[in-house]
Design an enzyme around this catalytic site. Structure first.
Site, PDB file in Angstrom:
ATOM      1  N   CYS A   1     -18.116 -26.238  42.832  1.00  0.00           N
ATOM      2  CA  CYS A   1     -19.017 -27.247  43.392  1.00  0.00           C
ATOM      3  C   CYS A   1     -19.551 -28.169  42.305  1.00  0.00           C
ATOM      4  O   CYS A   1     -19.874 -29.321  42.570  1.00  0.00           O
ATOM      5  CB  CYS A   1     -20.152 -26.583  44.151  1.00  0.00           C
TER       6      CYS A   1
ATOM      7  N   HIS B   1     -26.052 -23.856  43.382  1.00  0.00           N
ATOM      8  CA  HIS B   1     -25.168 -24.858  43.976  1.00  0.00           C
ATOM      9  C   HIS B   1     -25.477 -26.236  43.382  1.00  0.00           C
ATOM     10  O   HIS B   1     -26.640 -26.570  43.139  1.00  0.00           O
ATOM     11  CB  HIS B   1     -25.375 -24.874  45.489  1.00  0.00           C
TER      12      HIS B   1
END
Length: 814
Positions: free
Chosen positions: A586, A669
């Site tokens: 990510c 994230h």
């Protein structure tokens, strides 16, 4: 499948009604698709049923009227459809092919997006099937590879990888290939391949010189096309098709020599589309077919004479697939002339295809004596087509494939027989077009890639087939590639936040984009939510935000907690947005989301020079839906290898073994924020769409982004501090030079040297060094006679630490 209009599937109200009845009752309107399991067809959406109806009707019609062998693809459709009915990923490949044909007919972009969607689903399923390769699914793997190879249109590499993949699978199938009709069909390639030049490059290389003889044949074909256009003057439609082919050849000739194979691939794609889709367009039921036969003969001959001009592309792409259909057309005309010698039309048609047949004869003579047998395994060739029909004598009879679980070519009655095996094959539940996806990413299904070969379990007497890894290119079936590692600073699942880890990230990110070819951009860590701090780095292209992922925090996917979903931004304003299809990248995806949306080519000169590699990637994926774009990103060799180059080297890391009793680890994230087309966008690959946070300009960005970030941070408990923010800005060394800031320039150079040092340490494996140090220490203790005391002191110290922990926690700690 977002767009201003729905896919154009040429669906009349009457057809819609029949398809709805099919979906509700499971009763197919097509005899050959009737199943003893009424639930089977109820699992499909109406859109899927329309695609199935279209491709089956198209191929059935070609079969019923005896035209299937006059095309490169229709003769194999019965076998492919039969396999598709028992394997979902093959069915998805079939749906994609149907959608591609409808998109070619209608020129509808949304229909093409539908094709991309089904193609992506098919690729995922194919990768999963390769990971579980066996005797039972080998035909399905070949069928999906064939169908997807026929559709490879945007780039040569996916097509070449599928060709090479067929070779790999065929070698693994050798113990039982005689039982498979598709394997028999494809195995003919090995004899074709021996007739070709052995040193022809299989993958992109500098263009080879074009011989005068080959160029002269192009001139001859153009003259023949001009004459044919005149002869067909009374048929406006056919004359128009010939005229377009003639114009295409003229434009292609003007571009000679084409400098790169990738460019040649693109220039040849319109010809390949005609080869696939012109035959069913002009060979219509109840109409005179001699004119269409002459047009198709010249089309196929055009492909044959162009192939030698593009040896780096390979005949399998457009040349050799045309040889058998051309010869079949000639056989049909000759048979008709012999049966009705008094009919002059047949002789006229034969005379019109005389030059195309001369081209075919020259093509065969160039190959030499290829019809020989060999014990060699199946080998792929950039020239040899695995879809080559066996001359013009018709396809092998069903007896050859007596052991095959699928019908042999020609063994299926298109009017009354069913593609379903008996009893009906079990199939996993189908889903509609909007959700026809596997939940596990292809990159998470990894085969063992160690050593020179990788074992694949097969149902072959308990044996294992070893597929030679050297026989497949790096990019063939992405699930066989090295996975994205999460030890690097750019991966998701960032465990156990460490301030030193965060401090190194700007250097890692900067080095990563430089390796990808991005020029004059760097990352700077921001230690406070201060608009002035961002403004001081101007120009700032966006920010990367790292936060702790809290499961279930975005439970309502219909709307975001802040901002609004903007599903039209990609289609209407060209925003680059990719779904995150793998777990550990990510960070890289957030970086590229900001970088690619500030491409200088799409903006003013103030944008980012993203370099040729990322520029090609962005152009290639421009029409993809978000999920397929995410797959393309995760399967890019350059991006994956660059990402993994920053993984910490550790031979002790075992990501497959999890301690069930271990406490749960925090997961972090990355997402990106940038300005595009006057809007502030949040780009999170785990969301279904980009999130619009309102009007914003590049000048307003520092002020507008702060409240957005503050609102996100406020969702967390007051004591949560695990956040990190980095600005994507222009290289600060350039700014220092422009302002003649010698001190600032020296500071930036020292920072870069420090980044280089940290990145070198990150890549280095210190296990050997540590082992040598320990051996040295132990050796010194032994030599001094202090070894036993050293061990006893260590044991006593360990026991004391355990006692101290027990006293603090009240329980025994191991």
């Amino acid at each position: 499948m977002k767009g201003s209009k729905p896919p154009d599937l040429r669906m009349s109200p009457e057809l819609q009604q029949r398809l709805d009845h099919w979906r509700l009752t499971g009763d197919s309107p097509l005899v050959e698709l009737r199943s003893s399991d009424p639930v089977y067809w109820t699992r499909f959406s109406t859109l899927d049923l329309r695609l199935i109806h279209h491709i089956v009707t198209l191929s059935s019609d070609m079969q019923a009227r005896g035209y299937s062998q006059c095309t490169p693809w229709a003769s194999k459709m019965p076998s492919l459809i039969a396999v598709a009915l028992s394997h979902d990923f093959v069915m998805s490949a079939l749906l994609a092919m149907s959608a591609y044909h409808l998109a070619w007919q209608t020129q509808n972009a949304d229909t093409k997006n539908l094709a991309y969607h089904h193609q992506g689903v098919a690729l995922k399923g194919l990768h999963e099937a390769i990971g579980a390769f066996s005797r039972d699914n080998s035909d399905a793997i070949l069928a999906a590879s064939m169908l997807l190879s026929w559709q490879a249109a945007e780039c040569r590499r996916p097509w070449a990888s599928l060709q090479q993949g067929v070779s790999t699978v065929m070698n693994a199938m050798r113990p039982w290939a005689h039982e498979s009709d598709l394997a028999q069909y494809l195995n003919f390639q090995k004899s074709m391949a021996r007739g070709m030049t052995p040193n022809t490059p299989a993958f992109p290389t500098p263009a080879m010189p074009m011989s005068n003889e080959n160029l002269r044949r192009v001139d001859e074909m153009m003259a023949e096309l001009h004459n044919l256009k005149v002869r067909l003057g009374n048929n406006e439609e056919l004359a128009e098709h010939v005229g377009r082919l003639l114009d295409y050849l003229r434009q292609l000739q003007q571009s000679f020599p084409i400098p790169a194979p990738e460019q040649a691939f693109t220039r040849l794609q319109p010809l390949r589309e005609l080869i696939f889709w012109l035959p069913p367009l002009i060979l219509r039921a109840g109409e005179y077919d001699l004119g269409p036969f002459t047009v198709l003969a010249h089309l196929y001959a055009t492909a044959l004479i162009l192939e030698p001009l593009f040896p780096e592309i390979g005949g399998a792409y457009f040349g050799e697939m045309c040889l058998a259909p051309l010869e079949k057309i000639h056989d049909i005309l000759r048979t008709r002339r012999n049966s009705q010698p008094q009919a002059g039309d047949f002789q006229v048609a034969l005379s019109l295809v005389e030059v195309p047949m001369q081209m075919a004869a020259m093509y065969r003579s160039r190959q030499g004596p290829i019809f020989t047998t060999s014990a060699d395994g199946y080998r792929s060739s950039p020239h040899a087509s695995p879809y080559m029909q066996m001359a013009s004598t018709g396809e092998p009879g069903a007896a050859i494939y007596a052991q095959s679980p699928h019908p042999a070519p020609g063994s299926i009655s298109m009017q009354g027989a069913s593609y379903f095996p008996s009893p009906a094959a079990d199939s996993a539940a189908r889903r509609d077009s909007s959700s026809l996806r596997t939940q596990q990413s292809m990159s998470e299904r990894i085969l063992n890639t160690g050593g020179g070969s990788y074992p694949v379990p097969v149902a072959n007497g308990g044996q294992r087939v070893s597929i030679d890894a050297a026989a497949r290119p790096d990019y063939y079936y992405p699930q066989t590639q090295v996975p994205y590692q999460y030890h690097g600073a750019v991966g998701m699942n960032t465990r156990g936040p460490d301030p030193r880890y965060y401090a190194s990230e700007p250097g890692v990110f900067t080095s990563l984009i430089e390796q990808l070819g991005v020029q004059d951009v760097q990352f700077e860590e921001l230690i406070s939510l201060d608009a002035d701090a961002i403004r001081a780095l101007s120009p700032v292209y966006g920010v990367i935000f790292l936060f702790k992922w809290i499961g279930g925090s975005e439970a309502d996917k219909s709307r975001p907690q802040d901002g609004t979903f903007d599903g039209d931004a990609v289609d209407e304003h060209g925003l680059f947005f990719a779904a995150q299809t793998i777990q550990n990248a990510c960070g890289t995806q957030a970086i590229l989301s900001v970088i690619l949306n500030n491409d200088r080519a799409g903006q003013s000169s103030s944008g980012i020079d993203i370099g040729p590699s990322l520029g090609d990637f962005k152009a290639f994926t421009a029409g993809f839906p978000a999920d397929l774009r995410g797959e393309a990103l995760s399967n890019s060799d350059l991006i994956r290898d660059t990402h993994n180059s920053f993984a910490k080297a550790s031979p002790f890391a075992d990501e497959t073994q999890k301690d069930a009793n271990a406490p749960s680890e925090d997961v972090f994230h990355f997402i990106g924020y940038t300005v595009h087309h006057g809007k502030l966008y949040e780009l999170d690959g785990l969301q279904p769409f980009p999130i619009n946070h309102g009007d914003c300009t590049a000048e307003d960005f520092p002020d507008k982004i702060i409240p957005v970030l503050q609102r996100r941070i406020e969702r967390y408990p007051a004591g949560e501090i695990h956040f990190n923010l980095m600005a994507v800005c222009r290289d600060l060394r350039i700014k220092a030079r422009e302002f003649h800031d010698a001190e600032g320039l020296a500071s930036e150079r020292r920072k870069r040297a420090h980044w280089d040092w940290e990145n070198a340490l990150r890549r280095h494996n210190f296990v050997g060094f540590t082992g040598e140090v320990l051996k040295g220490v132990v050796g010194a203790k032994l030599q001094a006679g202090h070894y036993d005391k050293w061990v006893a002191d260590a044991e006593e110290a360990t026991k004391k630490r355990v006692q101290d922990r027990t006293a603090k926690t009240g329980k025994l700690t191991a």
